[in-house]
Scaffold this motif. Sequence first.
Motif, PDB file in Angstrom:
ATOM      1  N   GLY A 132      44.636  51.186 -12.699  1.00 38.38           N
ATOM      2  CA  GLY A 132      44.851  49.535 -13.384  1.00 38.38           C
ATOM      3  C   GLY A 132      44.438  48.777 -12.032  1.00 38.38           C
ATOM      4  O   GLY A 132      44.039  47.357 -12.709  1.00 38.38           O
ATOM      5  N   LYS A 134      41.644  47.391  -9.214  1.00 43.10           N
ATOM      6  CA  LYS A 134      39.737  46.802  -9.536  1.00 43.10           C
ATOM      7  C   LYS A 134      39.586  47.940  -8.855  1.00 43.10           C
ATOM      8  O   LYS A 134      38.175  49.093  -9.025  1.00 43.10           O
ATOM      9  CB  LYS A 134      39.729  45.698  -8.833  1.00 43.10           C
ATOM     10  N   GLU A 255      37.418  44.434 -25.748  1.00 41.65           N
ATOM     11  CA  GLU A 255      37.967  44.374 -24.472  1.00 41.65           C
ATOM     12  C   GLU A 255      39.006  44.446 -24.188  1.00 41.65           C
ATOM     13  O   GLU A 255      39.649  42.852 -25.127  1.00 41.65           O
ATOM     14  CB  GLU A 255      37.125  43.132 -24.029  1.00 41.65           C
ATOM     15  N   GLU A 256      39.668  44.293 -23.499  1.00 44.88           N
ATOM     16  CA  GLU A 256      41.464  43.884 -23.335  1.00 44.88           C
ATOM     17  C   GLU A 256      42.648  43.878 -25.281  1.00 44.88           C
ATOM     18  O   GLU A 256      42.644  43.204 -24.696  1.00 44.88           O
ATOM     19  CB  GLU A 256      41.748  42.167 -22.528  1.00 44.88           C
ATOM     20  N   GLU A 257      42.408  44.577 -25.818  1.00 45.06           N
ATOM     21  CA  GLU A 257      42.033  44.993 -26.712  1.00 45.06           C
ATOM     22  C   GLU A 257      41.935  44.095 -27.874  1.00 45.06           C
ATOM     23  O   GLU A 257      42.238  44.181 -29.252  1.00 45.06           O
ATOM     24  CB  GLU A 257      43.623  45.210 -26.744  1.00 45.06           C
ATOM     25  N   VAL A 258      40.621  43.439 -27.923  1.00 45.82           N
ATOM     26  CA  VAL A 258      40.186  42.531 -28.935  1.00 45.82           C
ATOM     27  C   VAL A 258      38.425  43.067 -29.182  1.00 45.82           C
ATOM     28  O   VAL A 258      38.438  42.862 -28.363  1.00 45.82           O
ATOM     29  CB  VAL A 258      40.229  40.601 -28.341  1.00 45.82           C
ATOM     30  N   TRP A 259      38.087  43.358 -30.778  1.00 47.46           N
ATOM     31  CA  TRP A 259      36.838  43.012 -31.194  1.00 47.46           C
ATOM     32  C   TRP A 259      35.960  42.493 -31.035  1.00 47.46           C
ATOM     33  O   TRP A 259      36.754  41.157 -31.665  1.00 47.46           O
ATOM     34  CB  TRP A 259      37.227  43.937 -31.925  1.00 47.46           C
ATOM     35  N   TYR A 260      35.209  42.613 -30.079  1.00 47.69           N
ATOM     36  CA  TYR A 260      33.444  40.911 -30.204  1.00 47.69           C
ATOM     37  C   TYR A 260      32.574  41.905 -30.829  1.00 47.69           C
ATOM     38  O   TYR A 260      32.034  42.596 -30.437  1.00 47.69           O
ATOM     39  CB  TYR A 260      33.451  41.355 -28.322  1.00 47.69           C
ATOM     40  N   LEU A 265      29.837  45.057 -23.483  1.00 47.98           N
ATOM     41  CA  LEU A 265      30.602  45.346 -22.753  1.00 47.98           C
ATOM     42  C   LEU A 265      30.473  44.894 -20.781  1.00 47.98           C
ATOM     43  O   LEU A 265      29.461  46.684 -21.310  1.00 47.98           O
ATOM     44  CB  LEU A 265      32.096  45.785 -22.546  1.00 47.98           C
ATOM     45  N   LYS A 267      29.809  46.100 -16.807  1.00 45.79           N
ATOM     46  CA  LYS A 267      30.845  46.540 -15.246  1.00 45.79           C
ATOM     47  C   LYS A 267      29.915  47.173 -14.549  1.00 45.79           C
ATOM     48  O   LYS A 267      28.410  47.270 -14.854  1.00 45.79           O
ATOM     49  CB  LYS A 267      31.742  47.444 -15.678  1.00 45.79           C
ATOM     50  N   LYS A 281      32.886  42.254 -14.773  1.00 48.13           N
ATOM     51  CA  LYS A 281      32.794  42.616 -15.913  1.00 48.13           C
ATOM     52  C   LYS A 281      32.581  41.328 -16.841  1.00 48.13           C
ATOM     53  O   LYS A 281      33.337  40.407 -16.749  1.00 48.13           O
ATOM     54  CB  LYS A 281      34.326  44.072 -16.631  1.00 48.13           C
ATOM     55  N   LYS A 282      31.546  41.912 -17.853  1.00 46.12           N
ATOM     56  CA  LYS A 282      31.674  40.302 -18.855  1.00 46.12           C
ATOM     57  C   LYS A 282      31.220  41.137 -20.191  1.00 46.12           C
ATOM     58  O   LYS A 282      30.677  42.616 -20.905  1.00 46.12           O
ATOM     59  CB  LYS A 282      30.622  39.486 -18.562  1.00 46.12           C
TER      60      LYS A 282
END
Length: 296
Positions: A132, A134, A255-260, A265, A267, A281-282
């Motif tokens: 977890g 970096k 990303e972070e359990e959110v669906w876009y 994504l 990295k 990451k973005k």
Amino acid sequence: MIRVHYPKAKKNFFDIELKNPSQFYKYDFLEFHIILYPYSRDINSTHVLFNPFEEYVRDVNSGTQSAYSLIDSSFGKYFGLFLGFIISMIFYLLKPEDLFSVESVVSIFVAYTIGKEIWSDVERGLYSLTKGLKFRYQEDYYKYKLEKTTTLANYSQLAKLKRYGKRSPLPEKIHFIQLSNSQTLRMFFEMKSLKHIQEDIYLLSVVIDKKVLNPFLKEGYLLGIKISLSKRFFFFNKAIEYFQSIHLEELGCLEEEVWYPNSLLSKIVYSLGKFRYYKFKKVFQDQKIIELANTI
């Protein structure tokens, strides 16, 4: 870009291709990972086949001739040699006259043997401590390596060119993971083995058991894809990683359990051996690495 011919009507397979591979030839390595998770509870991993790599792995594990073989990890040996070297230095500094005595040789051999045995525990500890973060210790992605000299591999290439109408070079390393409800395939290519190919490349087929095709299409699935493009600088690698998925036939990323939806994504990762540093990451809107094509 990855082209996915996804199943419709009576067709029960995904054909997955690498489109225009020459766009990646400026890199040293290409990694392609895919995971499939059906949403229907009537479907499990035994209803899905990652062809031909699933069969290669089964052949290896059953002792049958295959295009691939197990990768023999040597890190435990190196760690044992390192401990043996430390014991040798202790004898050299404190009791140089006993460096080649029976006691010294036995101590060095015992240190080497113990080092090999405890390396797996050291790895697990490093992985747990850095998980977890970096900067982290990453376990090997790949378990099998290509046996390039096998006659089987040569025949396989000729047969697949005839069958699919596209070249299908085998990756240098792979790993296949089968869980109860999902399957994951990881592929590692050296770019120098691809640079003679200008046309699209056939990667694999994901075959769905026809008995469960209706619930597979009706209730949907998650097909996740990762592409990693790396350049080597001495002992270091710099990789650009892209993640995108098909979720209920919609492109997007998680990303972070959110669906876009309709997003990608990315990295940037630096690595030295098994140590990795995640610098950036973005989520990018309206970009894609997956091109959808219906199977007619």
